[in-house]
Design a protein around this motif. Structure first.
Motif, PDB file in Angstrom:
ATOM      1  N   ILE A  89      13.714 -10.796 -12.210  1.00  0.00           N
ATOM      2  CA  ILE A  89      12.465 -10.149 -11.767  1.00  0.00           C
ATOM      3  C   ILE A  89      12.448 -10.014 -10.258  1.00  0.00           C
ATOM      4  CG2 ILE A  89       9.947 -10.420 -11.646  1.00  0.00           C
ATOM      5  CD1 ILE A  89      10.061 -11.781 -14.355  1.00  0.00           C
ATOM      6  N   LEU A  90      12.908 -11.086  -9.571  1.00  0.00           N
ATOM      7  CA  LEU A  90      12.922 -11.089  -8.104  1.00  0.00           C
ATOM      8  C   LEU A  90      13.793  -9.943  -7.570  1.00  0.00           C
ATOM      9  CD1 LEU A  90      11.838 -12.729  -5.727  1.00  0.00           C
ATOM     10  CD2 LEU A  90      14.001 -13.972  -5.701  1.00  0.00           C
ATOM     11  N   VAL A  91      15.021  -9.832  -8.136  1.00  0.00           N
ATOM     12  CA  VAL A  91      15.934  -8.774  -7.685  1.00  0.00           C
ATOM     13  C   VAL A  91      15.304  -7.401  -7.920  1.00  0.00           C
ATOM     14  CG1 VAL A  91      18.138  -7.648  -8.146  1.00  0.00           C
ATOM     15  CG2 VAL A  91      18.033 -10.133  -7.951  1.00  0.00           C
ATOM     16  N   ALA A  92      14.703  -7.241  -9.123  1.00  0.00           N
ATOM     17  CA  ALA A  92      14.092  -5.952  -9.449  1.00  0.00           C
ATOM     18  C   ALA A  92      12.965  -5.653  -8.454  1.00  0.00           C
ATOM     19  CB  ALA A  92      13.550  -5.971 -10.874  1.00  0.00           C
ATOM     20  N   ALA A  93      12.125  -6.667  -8.176  1.00  0.00           N
ATOM     21  CA  ALA A  93      10.996  -6.462  -7.252  1.00  0.00           C
ATOM     22  C   ALA A  93      11.499  -6.054  -5.871  1.00  0.00           C
ATOM     23  CB  ALA A  93      10.151  -7.725  -7.159  1.00  0.00           C
ATOM     24  N   LEU A 129      12.179  -1.994  -1.805  1.00  0.00           N
ATOM     25  CA  LEU A 129      13.035  -1.268  -0.862  1.00  0.00           C
ATOM     26  C   LEU A 129      12.958   0.242  -1.112  1.00  0.00           C
ATOM     27  CD1 LEU A 129      16.288  -3.400  -0.512  1.00  0.00           C
ATOM     28  CD2 LEU A 129      14.574  -2.892   1.219  1.00  0.00           C
ATOM     29  N   THR A 130      13.043   0.602  -2.415  1.00  0.00           N
ATOM     30  CA  THR A 130      12.985   2.033  -2.750  1.00  0.00           C
ATOM     31  C   THR A 130      11.671   2.640  -2.284  1.00  0.00           C
ATOM     32  OG1 THR A 130      14.146   1.359  -4.736  1.00  0.00           O
ATOM     33  CG2 THR A 130      13.431   3.659  -4.625  1.00  0.00           C
ATOM     34  N   PHE A 131      10.573   1.937  -2.586  1.00  0.00           N
ATOM     35  CA  PHE A 131       9.266   2.434  -2.142  1.00  0.00           C
ATOM     36  C   PHE A 131       9.254   2.628  -0.628  1.00  0.00           C
ATOM     37  CE2 PHE A 131       6.921   0.823  -6.061  1.00  0.00           C
ATOM     38  CZ  PHE A 131       6.661   2.112  -6.493  1.00  0.00           C
ATOM     39  N   GLY A 132       9.843   1.640   0.061  1.00  0.00           N
ATOM     40  CA  GLY A 132       9.872   1.711   1.526  1.00  0.00           C
ATOM     41  C   GLY A 132      10.609   2.949   2.007  1.00  0.00           C
ATOM     42  N   VAL A 133      11.792   3.185   1.416  1.00  0.00           N
ATOM     43  CA  VAL A 133      12.594   4.347   1.836  1.00  0.00           C
ATOM     44  C   VAL A 133      11.850   5.649   1.527  1.00  0.00           C
ATOM     45  CG1 VAL A 133      14.705   5.634   1.372  1.00  0.00           C
ATOM     46  CG2 VAL A 133      14.781   3.146   1.610  1.00  0.00           C
ATOM     47  N   VAL A 134      11.316   5.722   0.298  1.00  0.00           N
ATOM     48  CA  VAL A 134      10.609   6.946  -0.101  1.00  0.00           C
ATOM     49  C   VAL A 134       9.400   7.193   0.811  1.00  0.00           C
ATOM     50  CG1 VAL A 134       9.303   8.051  -1.945  1.00  0.00           C
ATOM     51  CG2 VAL A 134      11.409   6.822  -2.471  1.00  0.00           C
ATOM     52  N   ALA A 135       8.672   6.088   1.116  1.00  0.00           N
ATOM     53  CA  ALA A 135       7.510   6.234   2.005  1.00  0.00           C
ATOM     54  C   ALA A 135       7.941   6.782   3.352  1.00  0.00           C
ATOM     55  CB  ALA A 135       6.808   4.891   2.183  1.00  0.00           C
ATOM     56  N   GLY A 136       9.060   6.234   3.849  1.00  0.00           N
ATOM     57  CA  GLY A 136       9.574   6.706   5.137  1.00  0.00           C
ATOM     58  C   GLY A 136       9.884   8.191   5.089  1.00  0.00           C
ATOM     59  N   LEU A 137      10.535   8.619   3.989  1.00  0.00           N
ATOM     60  CA  LEU A 137      10.896  10.029   3.844  1.00  0.00           C
ATOM     61  C   LEU A 137       9.652  10.918   3.837  1.00  0.00           C
ATOM     62  CD1 LEU A 137      13.809  10.131   1.253  1.00  0.00           C
ATOM     63  CD2 LEU A 137      13.841  10.725   3.678  1.00  0.00           C
ATOM     64  N   ALA A 185       2.851   9.406   0.995  1.00  0.00           N
ATOM     65  CA  ALA A 185       3.349   8.379   1.916  1.00  0.00           C
ATOM     66  C   ALA A 185       2.501   7.107   1.832  1.00  0.00           C
ATOM     67  CB  ALA A 185       3.415   8.919   3.336  1.00  0.00           C
ATOM     68  N   PRO A 186       1.171   7.186   2.026  1.00  0.00           N
ATOM     69  CA  PRO A 186       0.379   5.949   1.917  1.00  0.00           C
ATOM     70  C   PRO A 186       0.435   5.345   0.518  1.00  0.00           C
ATOM     71  CG  PRO A 186      -1.025   7.829   2.472  1.00  0.00           C
ATOM     72  CD  PRO A 186       0.367   8.316   2.489  1.00  0.00           C
ATOM     73  N   LEU A 187       0.539   6.182  -0.526  1.00  0.00           N
ATOM     74  CA  LEU A 187       0.592   5.650  -1.897  1.00  0.00           C
ATOM     75  C   LEU A 187       1.845   4.816  -2.114  1.00  0.00           C
ATOM     76  CD1 LEU A 187      -0.692   8.361  -4.390  1.00  0.00           C
ATOM     77  CD2 LEU A 187      -1.537   6.035  -3.975  1.00  0.00           C
ATOM     78  N   THR A 188       3.001   5.341  -1.690  1.00  0.00           N
ATOM     79  CA  THR A 188       4.236   4.586  -1.869  1.00  0.00           C
ATOM     80  C   THR A 188       4.237   3.354  -0.976  1.00  0.00           C
ATOM     81  OG1 THR A 188       5.153   6.323  -0.473  1.00  0.00           O
ATOM     82  CG2 THR A 188       5.880   6.280  -2.749  1.00  0.00           C
ATOM     83  N   VAL A 189       3.607   3.478   0.189  1.00  0.00           N
ATOM     84  CA  VAL A 189       3.495   2.304   1.062  1.00  0.00           C
ATOM     85  C   VAL A 189       2.708   1.209   0.349  1.00  0.00           C
ATOM     86  CG1 VAL A 189       2.363   1.426   3.130  1.00  0.00           C
ATOM     87  CG2 VAL A 189       3.765   3.461   3.269  1.00  0.00           C
ATOM     88  N   THR A 190       1.642   1.604  -0.341  1.00  0.00           N
ATOM     89  CA  THR A 190       0.845   0.620  -1.077  1.00  0.00           C
ATOM     90  C   THR A 190       1.719  -0.115  -2.091  1.00  0.00           C
ATOM     91  OG1 THR A 190      -0.933   2.199  -0.889  1.00  0.00           O
ATOM     92  CG2 THR A 190      -1.320   0.328  -2.332  1.00  0.00           C
ATOM     93  N   GLY A 191       2.538   0.648  -2.816  1.00  0.00           N
ATOM     94  CA  GLY A 191       3.452   0.036  -3.776  1.00  0.00           C
ATOM     95  C   GLY A 191       4.362  -0.970  -3.098  1.00  0.00           C
TER      96      GLY A 191
END
Ligand SMILES: Nc1ncnc2c1ncn2[C@@H]1O[C@H](COP(=O)(O)OP(=O)(O)OP(=O)(O)O)[C@@H](O)[C@H]1O
Ligand SMILES: [Mg+2]
Length: 579
Positions: free
Chosen positions: A59-63, A68-76, A19-25
């Motif tokens: 690049i912006l869209v990808a970032a 967003l993905t990192f955020g969702v995964v961190a939440g999970l 969780a903290p690792l993905t949050v860092t991302g």
């Protein structure tokens, strides 16, 4: 305390780290996004370079997508870790409570144990979820955003050094005001739980004493207190919004005003100005989140302390190192036994008790209410430990036995007895899970329960609603006796267990005991002299002391208290002839 709690993370360590690792991302990307945006504006849009716009736009869209993905995964991960942590915590508490002795249970109220197992665990769960997610995210965000904004424009960024202490101080003051209120709310929840639980458990008593109005008042008082406190807390927290807004607007105004001039004077680009706006929001928002985390953690600290209190409760009964596993016979001996429920030596409920009971004897115990009868027999299966002296069962100190082995052989029908929701059969098998149907019927015949059970349309499969509300008091008592008999104990203790049974059935039960289980030592506590007068010996208790021991005739001749009780009951018109 922290160590105790951390040990409950158990198999959820992986999630707790991910969780903290993905949050860092997520944070790193979110901090980079305004920078990419600035380049996009300055190098693409302003200069009209389509290929740069496309490249940086991609690049912006990808970032954004990755963040967003990192955020969702961190939440999970965070919710999985915290839910698992809470489940482990609950389990550990529940298991600890199962091992509690009567002494331990006396120290916590049921209501408070329930609150600790539910509300408190939920608080700690939320706090943990915040710690591994928001408490990682906010400080990191704050730091990186500040760093970036200083890199973009150090002169403008000085505004943050002015606004942050002002906002931080304000948030701190709010949190400090709100904390005691929240603390009070959780204590009020404890009381609310207690009021509701006692009311529901005793609803019949409440109704028969027509105490509904009083109970409603009690409930309303607590409920009102929670309402008032919550409103107060919300009022205090409501200052968060204007404080936050003014901080944001001050920063934005300043940056727009000074920044616009810089853009005109070409000491700063438009892209840089836009990115500074983003950083402003990120910095101030993370500061606010940080203050919320701060409140949440302080609140849950009280909960955590209450949980750890249960986990750390010193068990006062321990199995000996080399326990005796078998109980030889049902002989009982008390040697200079004194006992008090509290550790206070001046509050003894039993004083200097000496007793000798041979295996197989039937012993009656009689005495006024509060004279210590229940207390005396509870020492035999070691529900409590003596304060002084020794209790021997089968010639061995009860403290030398394996607790389970001892309790297997000492069946006790408690004064306040409990049946559980389920069929009659299921309830009886608490006494012995492997008993055959024939054995069930045999013990029910002994306890004079077979007759009324068969009278039910479903017989032994009759469902007992909520611990037997659909049974009469006397029927319940007889089922409890049958359940105890099924253990085939060497010692059987009936604590006022036939008080609701008519005298004739009471006499039949005792006759069956005498004939069918002659080797079992039987201790019968009773209010009616008729229930004990045919016993081998009768113990008369008064104010925690054994004042006389003897047969009915001996006591009638020698003991004043016994004589008085006997004659008062005769006059009362009990049909003693049945005994
Ligand atoms: N769990 C407990 N914690 C503290 N004190 C207790 C507890 N249970 C009983 N007592 C106290 O111990 C004393 C003896 O109580 P006990 O239950 O042994 O009386 P009893 O003879 O069984 O009375 P009754 O006939 O009403 O059942 C009483 O003064 C009571 O207040
Ligand atoms: Mg009692």
């Amino acid at each position: 305390m922290i160590k105790q709690l951390f040990s409950c993370i158990g198999e959820y360590k992986k999630e707790s780290l991910l969780a903290p690792l993905t949050v860092t991302g997520e944070v790193v990307l979110e901090v980079l996004i305004p920078l990419i945006m600035a380049s996009l504006i300055d190098k693409g849009i302003v200069l009209g370079q389509m290929d740069v716009i496309l490249k940086l736009g991609g690049i912006l869209v990808a970032a954004v997508l990755f963040s967003l993905t990192f955020g969702v995964v961190a939440g999970l991960y965070a919710s999985r870790a915290s839910a698992g942590f809470a489940a482990n915590l609950r389990k550990k508490m529940y298991y600890t409570i199962q091992d509690f002795s009567f002494y331990n249970i006396d120290r916590f109220s049921t209501a408070s144990l329930v609150t600790r197992l539910t509300t408190d665990v939920t608080n700690v769960q939320h706090a943990y979820q915040m710690v591994i997610r928001v408490a990682v995210r906010s400080p990191m965000m704050l730091f990186f955003s500040l760093l970036m904004s200083f890199r973009v424009n150090p002169r403008l960024s000085f505004i943050f050094l002015v606004v942050i202490p002002f906002l931080g101080g304000g948030l701190y003051l709010i949190a400090r005001r709100a904390f005691p209120v929240f603390n009070r709310i959780f204590r009020a929840y404890d009381r609310l739980n207690r009021v509701v639980q006692e009311n529901l458990r005793g609803i019949r008593v409440v109704k028969s004493f027509v105490r509904e109005e009083h109970e409603k008042k009690k409930f309303n008082e607590v409920s009102r207190q929670i309402y008032t406190d919550f409103t107060l807390a919300e009022k205090i927290l409501a200052f968060n919004a204007p404080l936050m807004q003014s901080a944001i607007y001050i920063c934005l105004l300043f940056i727009s005003w000074v920044g616009a001039r810089m853009v005109v004077a070409t000491t700063m680009t438009t892209g840089q100005l836009v990115s500074l706006f983003s950083y402003t929001l990120q910095i101030l928002m993370s500061l606010m989140m940080l203050s919320m985390v701060f409140v949440m953690i302080t609140i849950s600290r009280a909960s955590a302390e209450r949980i750890v209190e249960v986990l750390n409760e010193e068990k006062d009964l321990h199995n000996p190192e080399h326990p005796v596993m078998t109980v030889k016979d049902g002989g009982i001996r008390f040697e200079k036994v004194s006992f008090g429920y509290s550790k206070n030596p001046n509050k003894l409920c039993l004083v200097d008790v000496d007793l000798q009971i041979e295996s197989g004897q039937t012993v009656g115990i009689i005495g006024g209410t509060g004279s210590g009868k229940s207390t005396l027999v509870q020492l035999i299966p070691r529900l409590y430990d003596v304060t002084h002296g020794t209790v021997y069962v089968g010639g061995v100190d009860v403290r030398s036995y394996d607790l389970q082995a001892l309790r297997e052989q000492v069946a006790m029908v408690l004064q306040k007895n409990v049946l559980f929701s389920g069929t009659i059969k299921e309830n009886l098998r608490w006494g012995n899970a492997n008993a055959t149907d024939e054995e069930l019927i045999a013990v029910c015949r002994l306890a004079q329960a077979d007759g009324f059970i068969r009278a039910f349309p479903e017989g032994y499969d009759t469902y007992l609603e909520q611990g037997g509300v659909n049974l009469s008091g006397g029927q319940k008592q007889r089922l409890c006796i049958a359940r105890a008999l099924l253990k085939k104990p060497k010692i059987l203790i009936l604590d006022d267990s036939t008080s609701a049974v008519d005298t004739k059935t009471d006499a039949l039960i005792r006759k069956a005991f005498r004939e069918m289980i002659p080797e079992t030592t039987k201790l019968i506590i009773a209010q009616r002299v008729a229930s004990v007068m045919d016993a081998d010996q009768i113990i008369v208790m008064d104010q925690g002391r054994v004042v006389a021991v003897g047969s009915h005739d001996e006591l009638l001749a020698t003991n004043q208290i016994y004589r008085e009780v006997y004659h008062s009951q005769l006059r009362g018109g009990d049909d003693h002839g049945a005994a």
